[in-house]
Design an enzyme around this catalytic site. Structure first.
Site, short mmCIF file in Angstrom:
data_model
loop_
_atom_site.label_atom_id
_atom_site.label_comp_id
_atom_site.label_asym_id
_atom_site.label_seq_id
_atom_site.Cartn_x
_atom_site.Cartn_y
_atom_site.Cartn_z
N TYR A 165 0.84 -1.40 0.15
CA TYR A 165 -0.04 0.03 0.16
C TYR A 165 0.95 1.35 0.16
O TYR A 165 1.76 1.29 0.87
CB TYR A 165 -0.91 0.08 1.16
N ASP A 216 9.34 2.94 -0.37
CA ASP A 216 8.21 3.59 0.72
C ASP A 216 8.48 3.12 1.95
O ASP A 216 8.06 1.88 2.41
CB ASP A 216 6.85 3.15 0.17
N LYS A 269 4.67 8.24 9.48
CA LYS A 269 4.27 7.56 10.77
C LYS A 269 5.09 7.81 11.67
O LYS A 269 5.08 8.81 12.72
CB LYS A 269 3.98 6.14 10.48
C1 LIG Z 1 3.62 2.15 3.35
C2 LIG Z 1 2.61 3.17 3.26
N1 LIG Z 1 2.97 3.87 2.57
C3 LIG Z 1 1.95 5.18 2.19
C4 LIG Z 1 1.04 5.16 3.39
C5 LIG Z 1 0.05 6.40 3.12
O1 LIG Z 1 0.35 7.08 4.13
P1 LIG Z 1 -0.90 8.24 4.71
O2 LIG Z 1 -2.11 7.09 5.45
O3 LIG Z 1 -0.22 9.04 5.69
O4 LIG Z 1 -1.45 8.88 3.81
C6 LIG Z 1 0.66 4.13 4.34
C7 LIG Z 1 -0.31 4.26 5.33
O5 LIG Z 1 -0.66 3.50 5.73
C8 LIG Z 1 1.74 3.16 4.32
O6 LIG Z 1 1.68 2.12 5.24
#
Ligand SMILES: Cc1ncc(COP(=O)(O)O)c(C=O)c1O
Length: 425
Positions: free
Chosen positions: A130, A227, A255
């Site tokens: 994700y 990511d 996070k």
């Molecule tokens: C690996 C990863 N990338 C991107 C995101 C997106 O972040 P946000 O929810 O702060 O937009 C998340 C959110 O859970 C994530 O776990």
């Protein structure tokens, strides 16, 4: 009450988990619901609160900032410059950094930058990862077995062009990446991945996989994006890239970066990052609240706590204890589970190993997975009751919390073992 004027009663689709939940208080390793029930919290705000909730030193720094500065919204602040310097010292790929408010904004900007820099449109992502809510990446996360191998967008209303421009491949299958890149190399702008796909719990990269991606990206001038929105700061102050020794071109962070305050970042190679904001660059980057002084102050205070490594020692040791303990209980019961994880992240899958990619996780018994977590919630232990979701330990958790959790897990796991047994006969 929340449902009166909020669609579904939640402000993030993933916060709806099939049982009514409303929380009024959070402190350290504990959260309290509206009926004043106390829980040991292993959700940790989706992994943000690495130090624990309402951490006194983080909040103190935020309150101090609040006395003198809120949002001015023009020029810069000392906090953001200091934080950028710090990130560039800690994270191997970071030569320049920009701040935004959410992980989705960070990955959106990373993909846009990769497209601008290469002049190409297509990207590669992996099934099970994700990367946020924007159209280029919002697909093939937790895909039903019947939809495997097809595009699986998570929302109606997405741009078909964006969906078509994203190739979804299998994590840990370098041969698939080689093949796709051979076919489309002059069209692929970026390969984006979670170096450990924590979205689906914890699937570790096989030896050579990340390095192999690095080599393929180098060979074809493709921008490699890690990511690290979950893994960054959670596993090391330098991100998982510091542990695995593979340096991407761009990294997205979020996070745990600010212990629960809204902050995310994109960082990476100077020649790429300088395409944002500078006279020589032509890539737009904006956000009214970007680098908000409260969030950057929270982040500076968080990094100070993480710097000497003692937090990692503590949470990694607790992670090992909890994983071993959970697996031991299941083994004693003859329940076929696999407790996976890395550092402070843990997840008990209701299936046998090996687990190398999302396809393997289709063997997980989702009913048992969710039933276990619901039973734990009834006993005051909170892990997100959604299939495949990981759980987290924070620096505020103590050994006693782990031991209490293991004690509380015995009965639910025994009940699941019994009901499975009954099903088989
Ligand atoms: C690996 C990863 N990338 C991107 C995101 C997106 O972040 P946000 O929810 O702060 O937009 C998340 C959110 O859970 C994530 O776990």
């Amino acid at each position: 009450m929340a449902k009166r004027h909020i669609p579904g009663g939640v402000n993030t689709s993933l916060r709806s988990v099939g049982i009514p939940l409303a929380f009024t208080r959070a402190k350290g390793s504990r959260i309290w619901d509206a009926d004043n029930n106390e829980y040991i919290d292993f959700h940790c705000g989706f992994g943000t609160t690495i130090l624990g909730h309402c951490h006194p030193r983080i909040n103190k720094r935020v309150f101090e900032t609040l006395q003198t500065l809120d949002l001015v919204g023009v020029g810069t602040t000392e906090q953001e410059a200091e934080l950028a310097d710090k990130l560039c010292l800690c994270v191997p790929s970071a030569k320049k950094v920009l701040f935004c408010n959410s992980g989705s904004e960070a990955t959106y900007n990373a993909v846009r930058l990769a497209r601008a820099a290469t002049g190409r449109r297509e990207i590669v992502k992996f099934q099970g990862c994700y990367h946020g809510w924007h159209d280029s990446v919002l697909m093939n996360v937790i895909t039903e077995a019947s939809k495997m191998g097809m595009k699986d967008p998570l929302s109606a209303g997405m741009s078909q062009e964006a969906i078509d421009n994203t190739h979804v491949l299998t994590f840990n299958r370098l041969d698939e990446v080689e093949r796709k890149v051979r076919e489309r190399h002059d069209r692929i702008a970026a390969i984006i991945l979670e170096p450990i796909p924590h979205t689906i719990g914890c699937v570790l990269p096989k030896q050579g996989f990340l390095q192999g991606l690095r080599e393929i990206a180098d060979r074809h001038d493709i921008v490699l994006i890690f990511d690290e929105i979950i893994s960054g700061f959670r596993h090391s102050i330098g991100g998982y890239q510091k542990i695995c020794g593979v340096t991407p071109d761009l990294t997205t962070l979020g996070k745990a970066i600010a212990n629960g305050y809204p902050l995310a970042a994109i960082c990476g190679r100077e020649d790429l990052m300088d395409q944002f904001n500078t006279a020589g660059g032509n890539v737009f980057f904006a956000g009214t609240y970007n680098a908000h002084p409260l969030s950057t102050s929270a982040s500076l205070a968080t990094l100070e706590e993480l710097e000497n490594g003692s937090v990692y020692e503590h949470i990694f040791a607790l992670g090992d204890r909890l994983r071993k303990g959970l697996q031991g209980i299941c083994d004693n019961l003859g329940l076929n589970t696999h407790t996976a994880g890395f550092g402070s992240v843990f997840v008990t899958y209701f299936m046998d190993p090996p687990i190398e990619c999302y396809d393997d996780l289709l063997r997980n018994d989702a009913n048992s997975f969710v039933a276990f977590r619901r039973k734990m919630i009834e006993r005051g232990i909170f892990m997100l009751p959604s299939n495949l979701k990981r759980a987290y330990i924070s620096a505020s958790h103590e050994r006693e919390d782990i031991d209490k959790t293991l004690e509380k897990a015995k009965q639910p796991l025994a009940e699941i073992a019994e009901s499975r047994e009954a099903l088989m006969h």
